[in-house]
Design an enzyme around this catalytic site. Structure first.
Site, PDB file in Angstrom:
ATOM      1  CG  ASP A  73       9.289  -7.103  -8.684  1.00 49.57           C
ATOM      2  OD1 ASP A  73       8.703  -6.238  -8.130  1.00 49.57           O
ATOM      3  OD2 ASP A  73      10.408  -7.440  -8.540  1.00 49.57           O
ATOM      4  CE1 TYR A 165      -0.153  -4.191   4.716  1.00 51.36           C
ATOM      5  CE2 TYR A 165      -1.592  -4.174   6.570  1.00 51.36           C
ATOM      6  CZ  TYR A 165      -1.096  -4.511   5.371  1.00 51.36           C
ATOM      7  OH  TYR A 165      -2.302  -5.223   4.647  1.00 51.36           O
TER       8      TYR A 165
END
Ligand code: NAP
Length: 298
Positions: A73, A165
């Site tokens: 992660d 983004y």
């Protein structure tokens, strides 16, 4: 032999050695899309591949192909340290790091939840940065290595509703450009891959975020027309074979770059991405804004 000549010879030797011995590749975000396709393509091409994901059980198919599955992660320091240590314990260093993990948190600039935007930066930018920091010391010691950053055409051009983004991908451009020059003296290559629209889980994740945003905002959005035009344009573009392609296309470009002794600094993937980047670059602000307003009916 002069000092420069000796350095060039040592660098060439290190690179040749790196290419002829098992050169472990560590890839983030292999549960689907570009990461999964790249892991599969690299293992088929004979690379030693550590395919990673937050949920290690999603890697069963890649393990069956010969990839080594690892939990990773990129928002967890412990998880990143453990993954890099595992590869270094077995091979001395990560030969190639592919920073692929990422997602799009979309919405109008005014109405986006900045907590969610920060979480996206944590994955798309700081995860990439930290993982890079962790692999570099061993790469520098071996005087070879490669860092592949999955940016986007969205790091060169910006669409409305995708502003935050795009900001993460512009950040990846800047980090890659600085890093490429910083680590060159250590024989390390930095390669930026800039895909256009790729059919993966990315679009679903974007739509889930937009739907959650609409449900969260119990007040009426001021951007309803833009959001509905965006939905139409996105669905149409991902369904269009000139605009979008499968993740295998990106994987093939990465395999080629890693097999090259002199990879390029940038690889734009898809003809449509090349057209749009050139329109933005040579057309200037007015032409670009006009094209965006026409596309989004504004
Ligand atoms: P995808 O199928 O959604 O894959 C994204 C991957 O990132 C998944 O494996 C996801 O894992 C992983 N990920 C998300 N957060 C993570 C975290 N904190 N730690 C580790 N892994 C994490 O989408 P994709 O298209 O293959 O995206 C891959 C990269 O390509 C991204 O950087 C994206 O920005 C870039 N890109 C995509 C497109 C496109 O149109 N698809 C275009 C240009 C660039 P989970 O399953 O655990 O969420």
């Amino acid at each position: 032999m002069g000092k420069n000549e000796a350095m060039t010879k040592a660098r060439t030797q290190a690179r040749t050695q790196a290419r002829t011995r098992p050169d472990p590749v560590l890839i983030s975000g292999c549960s689907s899309g570009i990461g999964a396709a790249t892991a599969a393509a690299l293992v088929s091409a004979g690379f030693v591949v550590y395919a990673t994901a937050r949920q290690v059980e999603t890697l069963a198919d890649l393990e069956a192909l010969g990839c080594r599955p690892l939990a990773l992660d990129v928002t967890s320091e412990d998880s990143m340290v453990a993954a890099v240590k595992t590869v270094e314990a077995e091979h001395g260093r990560v030969g190639t790091l592919i920073n692929n993990a990422g997602f799009g948190e979309y919405g109008p600039i005014e109405e986006s939840d900045l907590g969610l935007v920060r979480a996206m930066f944590e994955t798309n930018v700081f995860g990439l940065a930290r993982l890079t920091q962790l692999v570099l010391p061993a790469m520098r010691r071996s005087r070879s290595g490669r860092i592949v950053n999955i940016g986007s055409m969205g790091g060169r051009i910006t669409f409305p509703v995708g502003g935050y983004y795009h900001a993460t991908k512009y950040a990846v451009e800047a980090i890659s450009d600085a890093l490429r020059v910083e680590v060159r003296p250590f024989g390390i290559d930095v390669i930026l891959v800039e895909p256009g629209l790729i059919r993966s889980n990315f679009e679903n994740r974007v739509n889930e975020g937009l739907e959650a945003g609409a449900a969260r905002n119990d007040t009426v959005t001021a951007y309803a027309d833009l959001l509905s035009a965006n939905e139409k344009s996105t669905t149409g573009s991902y369904a269009n074979d000139f605009m979008a392609t499968g993740p295998e296309t990106v994987a093939a470009v990465i395999v080629k770059a890693l097999q090259s002794s002199r990879p390029r600094a940038r690889y734009v993937v898809t003809p449509a991405a090349k057209v749009m980047i050139n329109l933005r670059r040579f057309g200037g602000d007015r032409i670009w804004d006009r094209a965006m307003r026409r596309q989004f009916g504004l």
